[in-house]
Design a protein around this motif. Structure first.
Motif, PDB file in Angstrom:
ATOM      1  N   GLY A 153      48.404   0.408  82.351  1.00 11.51           N
ATOM      2  CA  GLY A 153      48.192  -0.975  82.764  1.00 11.51           C
ATOM      3  C   GLY A 153      48.455  -1.209  84.235  1.00 11.51           C
ATOM      4  N   ARG A 176      45.326   3.481  84.393  1.00 13.48           N
ATOM      5  CA  ARG A 176      44.662   2.534  83.489  1.00 13.48           C
ATOM      6  C   ARG A 176      45.414   2.440  82.158  1.00 13.48           C
ATOM      7  N   ASN A 177      45.760   3.588  81.596  1.00 17.17           N
ATOM      8  CA  ASN A 177      46.466   3.607  80.315  1.00 17.17           C
ATOM      9  C   ASN A 177      47.857   2.986  80.395  1.00 17.17           C
TER      10      ASN A 177
END
Length: 84
Positions: free
Chosen positions: A28, A25-26
């Motif tokens: 992307g 998630r971090n």
């Protein structure tokens, strides 16, 4: 080794799965879990933010023709005409 397989029984595996999803998630990235073989595991992964899954819970291996008939849409070539 599959951390997904034991994530509901082993808190260490659950932590590893949670961390991997968070890292993705971090960065992307989209997250796709493999080895998802039961609904409870699928629901837990979804709750953690996993985007997609593959495994026996989703579908069993099948011949290419059967897969194509079930999942692919074939458009009529005449209907896909682009005019200037």
């Amino acid at each position: 080794m599959s951390f997904v397989r034991d994530m509901l029984r082993d808190h260490r595996d659950h932590t590893i799965v949670t961390t991997i999803i968070g890292m993705a998630r971090n960065l992307g990235l989209e997250v796709i879990a493999e080895g998802v073989e039961e609904q409870a595991r699928s629901q837990a992964l979804r709750a953690l933010g996993c985007d997609q899954a593959q495994g026996y819970h989703v579908g069993r291996p099948e011949p290419a023709g059967v897969f194509a008939d079930r999942w692919l849409i074939v458009e009529d070539a005449a209907a896909v005409c682009i005019t200037p």
